[in-house]
Every structure is written in structure tokens, then in C-alpha cells.
Design a protein around this motif. Structure first.
Motif, PDB file in Angstrom:
ATOM      1  N   ALA A 266       0.835  -1.201   0.000  1.00  0.00           N
ATOM      2  CA  ALA A 266       0.000   0.000   0.000  1.00  0.00           C
ATOM      3  C   ALA A 266       0.867   1.247   0.000  1.00  0.00           C
ATOM      4  O   ALA A 266       0.583   2.217  -0.712  1.00  0.00           O
ATOM      5  N   VAL A 267       1.967   1.241   0.749  1.00  0.00           N
ATOM      6  CA  VAL A 267       2.889   2.376   0.778  1.00  0.00           C
ATOM      7  C   VAL A 267       3.538   2.547  -0.593  1.00  0.00           C
ATOM      8  O   VAL A 267       3.643   3.661  -1.109  1.00  0.00           O
ATOM      9  N   ASP A 268       3.960   1.431  -1.198  1.00  0.00           N
ATOM     10  CA  ASP A 268       4.574   1.492  -2.524  1.00  0.00           C
ATOM     11  C   ASP A 268       3.608   2.048  -3.553  1.00  0.00           C
ATOM     12  O   ASP A 268       3.982   2.869  -4.393  1.00  0.00           O
ATOM     13  N   ARG A 269       2.331   1.652  -3.509  1.00  0.00           N
ATOM     14  CA  ARG A 269       1.329   2.184  -4.445  1.00  0.00           C
ATOM     15  C   ARG A 269       1.158   3.675  -4.226  1.00  0.00           C
ATOM     16  O   ARG A 269       1.063   4.452  -5.170  1.00  0.00           O
ATOM     17  N   GLY A 270       1.147   4.089  -2.953  1.00  0.00           N
ATOM     18  CA  GLY A 270       1.006   5.511  -2.648  1.00  0.00           C
ATOM     19  C   GLY A 270       2.203   6.305  -3.146  1.00  0.00           C
ATOM     20  O   GLY A 270       2.057   7.402  -3.681  1.00  0.00           O
ATOM     21  N   SER A 271       3.407   5.746  -3.027  1.00  0.00           N
ATOM     22  CA  SER A 271       4.617   6.420  -3.513  1.00  0.00           C
ATOM     23  C   SER A 271       4.590   6.537  -5.030  1.00  0.00           C
ATOM     24  O   SER A 271       4.948   7.579  -5.591  1.00  0.00           O
ATOM     25  N   ALA A 272       4.185   5.485  -5.707  1.00  0.00           N
ATOM     26  CA  ALA A 272       4.118   5.514  -7.172  1.00  0.00           C
ATOM     27  C   ALA A 272       3.119   6.557  -7.631  1.00  0.00           C
ATOM     28  O   ALA A 272       3.373   7.296  -8.599  1.00  0.00           O
ATOM     29  N   ASP A 273       1.978   6.665  -6.966  1.00  0.00           N
ATOM     30  CA  ASP A 273       0.978   7.672  -7.313  1.00  0.00           C
ATOM     31  C   ASP A 273       1.540   9.077  -7.108  1.00  0.00           C
ATOM     32  O   ASP A 273       1.321   9.978  -7.926  1.00  0.00           O
ATOM     33  N   SER A 274       2.307   9.282  -6.030  1.00  0.00           N
ATOM     34  CA  SER A 274       2.899  10.596  -5.754  1.00  0.00           C
ATOM     35  C   SER A 274       3.926  10.963  -6.812  1.00  0.00           C
ATOM     36  O   SER A 274       4.001  12.113  -7.251  1.00  0.00           O
ATOM     37  N   ILE A 275       4.731  10.017  -7.236  1.00  0.00           N
ATOM     38  CA  ILE A 275       5.739  10.263  -8.276  1.00  0.00           C
ATOM     39  C   ILE A 275       5.058  10.627  -9.589  1.00  0.00           C
ATOM     40  O   ILE A 275       5.465  11.585 -10.274  1.00  0.00           O
TER      41      ILE A 275
ATOM     42  N   LEU B  44       2.107  11.939 -10.001  1.00  0.00           N
ATOM     43  CA  LEU B  44       1.508  13.266  -9.844  1.00  0.00           C
ATOM     44  C   LEU B  44       2.581  14.345  -9.985  1.00  0.00           C
ATOM     45  O   LEU B  44       2.372  15.363 -10.658  1.00  0.00           O
ATOM     46  N   ALA B  45       3.753  14.133  -9.374  1.00  0.00           N
ATOM     47  CA  ALA B  45       4.840  15.108  -9.469  1.00  0.00           C
ATOM     48  C   ALA B  45       5.288  15.261 -10.910  1.00  0.00           C
ATOM     49  O   ALA B  45       5.560  16.392 -11.361  1.00  0.00           O
ATOM     50  N   ARG B  46       5.380  14.191 -11.667  1.00  0.00           N
ATOM     51  CA  ARG B  46       5.769  14.271 -13.084  1.00  0.00           C
ATOM     52  C   ARG B  46       4.741  15.074 -13.898  1.00  0.00           C
ATOM     53  O   ARG B  46       5.109  15.883 -14.736  1.00  0.00           O
ATOM     54  N   GLU B  47       3.470  14.822 -13.622  1.00  0.00           N
ATOM     55  CA  GLU B  47       2.424  15.526 -14.340  1.00  0.00           C
ATOM     56  C   GLU B  47       2.471  17.022 -14.012  1.00  0.00           C
ATOM     57  O   GLU B  47       2.271  17.872 -14.888  1.00  0.00           O
TER      58      GLU B  47
END
Length: 122
Positions: free
Chosen positions: A104-113, A115-118
Motif C-alpha cells: 500500500a505504501v509502494d502504491r502511494g509512492s508511485a501515485d505521488s511520483i 503526480l509530481a511528473r504531471e
């Protein structure tokens, strides 16, 4: 006679004290049980793990353990394997919970990355 506190249950202390009675030693000898391993014997008789032995546990256990020391050793192994199996199950459940938390933490980190790229593109 062994149940000093009249609880209907036999504690380890009561059991150990009762083993000094020659009649009790003779009783165990009649079942071919070695009282020199009294604590292991008590654990085997205490099938529900309560730390106390009921009269039913005591009688059923003595009948089940009747025989040579090999029979006692086999029953002790069964007891130990059962305990270890329970411990392994608890450990496995804890590991699965940790893995699910990490996922769950890894999924949250991937989503944050993502979002930052976008946001950087904009």
C-alpha cells in the motif's frame, strides 16, 4: 487428595508434590510412565494448555501415554510440533500483514511520483 485447593483441577505445584507419594509413583509405574520426566508429563496431560490438569485430562492422558518412554517421547514431539505450528501461523500472518502494508505504501509512492511528473510537465 492431590487437589490441595479443592478446585477440581491439579496445578503443576500440586502435581509435583503429589509425585513424592509412593502410591502415586506405583500408579504411574503401572502405566509404564517414567515420573522422572514429571514436568514433560504434566505438559502432555494438560491438553488444553491451561496450566492445570482436570481429572478427565489426567486419566485420559495416562491411558494415552501408557507404554514405554518412546511413547512419551512421541507424544512430546506431537505437542511441540503443534506449538511450533501455531507460532509459525502467527508469524506468517504478521508477515502477510506487513507485506500488504508495504504494498500500500509502494502504491502511494508511485501515485505521488506520477503526480509530481504531471505537475512538472504543466
Amino acid at each position: 487428595e492431590a487437589d490441595k485447593d479443592m478446585s477440581g483441577m491439579l496445578s503443576w505445584d500440586e502435581f509435583e508434590e503429589h509425585l513424592t507419594n509412593p502410591k502415586v509413583s506405583a500408579y504411574f509405574a503401572s502405566f509404564e510412565l517414567d515420573v522422572s520426566h514429571a514436568h514433560r508429563l504434566f505438559k502432555l496431560l494438560d491438553v488444553d494448555g491451561s496450566g492445570q490438569v482436570s481429572s478427565d485430562e489426567f486419566l485420559d492422558g495416562c491411558r494415552r501415554l501408557k507404554g514405554t518412554a518412546k511413547n512419551i517421547d512421541v507424544n512430546m514431539l506431537v505437542y511441540e510440533v503443534s506449538r511450533m505450528s501455531e507460532q509459525v501461523s502467527v508469524l506468517m500472518e504478521s508477515m502477510m500483514n506487513m507485506m500488504n502494508s508495504n504494498a500500500a505504501v509502494d502504491r502511494g509512492s508511485a501515485d505521488s511520483i506520477q503526480l509530481a511528473r504531471e505537475l512538472n510537465k504543466a
